[in-house]
Design a protein around this motif. Structure first.
Motif, PDB file in Angstrom:
ATOM      1  N   LYS A 185      68.060  31.858 -39.751  1.00  0.00           N
ATOM      2  CA  LYS A 185      68.245  30.613 -38.998  1.00  0.00           C
ATOM      3  C   LYS A 185      69.703  30.475 -38.551  1.00  0.00           C
TER       4      LYS A 185
ATOM      5  N   GLU B  44      67.165  31.564 -44.560  1.00  0.00           N
ATOM      6  CA  GLU B  44      68.252  30.690 -44.107  1.00  0.00           C
ATOM      7  C   GLU B  44      69.252  31.470 -43.262  1.00  0.00           C
TER       8      GLU B  44
ATOM      9  N   SER C 134      64.289  33.183 -49.787  1.00  0.00           N
ATOM     10  CA  SER C 134      64.697  31.875 -49.291  1.00  0.00           C
ATOM     11  C   SER C 134      66.073  31.962 -48.631  1.00  0.00           C
ATOM     12  N   ARG C 135      66.997  32.645 -49.301  1.00  0.00           N
ATOM     13  CA  ARG C 135      68.332  32.813 -48.731  1.00  0.00           C
ATOM     14  C   ARG C 135      68.284  33.586 -47.417  1.00  0.00           C
TER      15      ARG C 135
ATOM     16  N   LEU D  39      76.638  29.984 -46.862  1.00  0.00           N
ATOM     17  CA  LEU D  39      75.473  29.560 -47.628  1.00  0.00           C
ATOM     18  C   LEU D  39      75.833  28.706 -48.832  1.00  0.00           C
TER      19      LEU D  39
END
Length: 297
Positions: free
Chosen positions: A247, A244, A240-241, A183
């Motif tokens: 995904k 991600e 939000s993290r 990340l």
């Protein structure tokens, strides 16, 4: 387990280490000597030989738990600790960087670790002005001559701080510690290439992105009030993290592969990275982290 040479130090370190910030009490849990001993027994049985700690993970508390756990087989371990902060209370530290105080910190760390030397003594994520403190690195060089320090390192606070990376060889620092994970790839642009050019060892900290890359947490996850992730991250940032992460897990992690192990191996596939130093809550997680080395084959 697999091993790599830590830059110019000549130290052969396991590609998976044990990070110990959690022992200081800022991750929502307290640890006893028994808890720590079980973790290090599992680490040793798994082939791990690298421990990373710091003076301010508690007031030398993490170091004390390590010292109690590994004193009988000290020679089997490569112990890395840090200097530059004084622990006041959870989430609150003072900067301590004048040479005399740093030497005292070293003595306090040696006492807590129950050893007469540290393998790697690291500047602890302070700014460039602190890095350039008059007499600091000369004082550390004298401690190295005495045998109390085997090697010096630099833990950079910003993972784009190329200045401290480039200046490290000039002050005798042979290892860079940096935040690096799937990340957070900012070190790839300049920091990691410079480390390769200068033959600096690299310890990748926060390789699981504070646990987000473990795959255990979903958007909306909450942490205990005494967990550092509450102090760091807003709900919007966390969600939000974690979206991600979902995904990444869907598109990049092979089916049937544990995401945490995949994330550790992902870091290690960068040729600049020597070792990753994930935290671990217990012996089972320590063994699971160690198994990530198998994914490098």
């Amino acid at each position: 387990m697999k091993y790599r040479t830590l830059g110019s130090t000549g130290l052969e370190v396991s590609v998976i280490g044990v990070g110990t910030w959690q022992f200081g009490g800022e991750w929502g849990r307290t640890y006893s000597e028994s808890d720590a001993s079980k973790i290090f027994a599992a680490a040793r049985d798994s082939g791990i030989n690298l421990i990373d700690t710091a003076e301010c993970y508690g007031d030398h508390l993490s170091e004390s738990l390590i010292g109690a756990s590994v004193a009988e087989n000290r020679e089997d371990w490569i112990i890395a600790t840090k200097f530059g902060h004084h622990f006041k209370k959870n989430f609150d530290r003072n900067q301590v960087i004048d040479p005399e105080s740093v030497v005292k910190q070293l003595e306090d760390s040696l006492r807590a670790l129950r050893t007469d030397y540290v393998d790697l003594y690291q500047f602890h994520s302070l700014d460039d002005q602190a890095f350039a403190t008059e007499g600091l690195w000369e004082a550390l060089a004298k401690e190295k001559e005495k045998g109390k320090i085997r090697h010096l390192g630099t833990s950079i606070g910003s993972n784009t701080n190329s200045h401290q990376v480039k200046a490290s060889p000039d002050v005798g620092s042979e290892v860079i510690q940096v935040v690096y994970n799937r990340l957070d790839r900012a070190p790839e642009s300049e920091v990691l290439p410079t480390c390769q050019e200068e033959n600096l060892g690299v310890l990748a900290r926060v390789p699981l992105a504070s646990g987000y890359l473990s795959g255990k947490y979903k958007p909306g996850a909450q942490f205990p009030s005494n967990d550092v992730r509450n102090a760091w991250h807003t709900d919007n940032f966390r969600d939000s993290r974690l979206r991600e992460v979902e995904k990444i897990q869907r598109e990049e992690v092979p089916e049937g592969t544990d995401m945490a192990q995949w994330a550790l191996a992902w870091c290690l596939k960068n040729p600049a990275v020597t070792s990753v130093i994930p935290g671990c809550k217990d012996a089972d997680q320590t063994r699971k982290n160690a198994a990530a080395a198998d994914l490098l084959e």
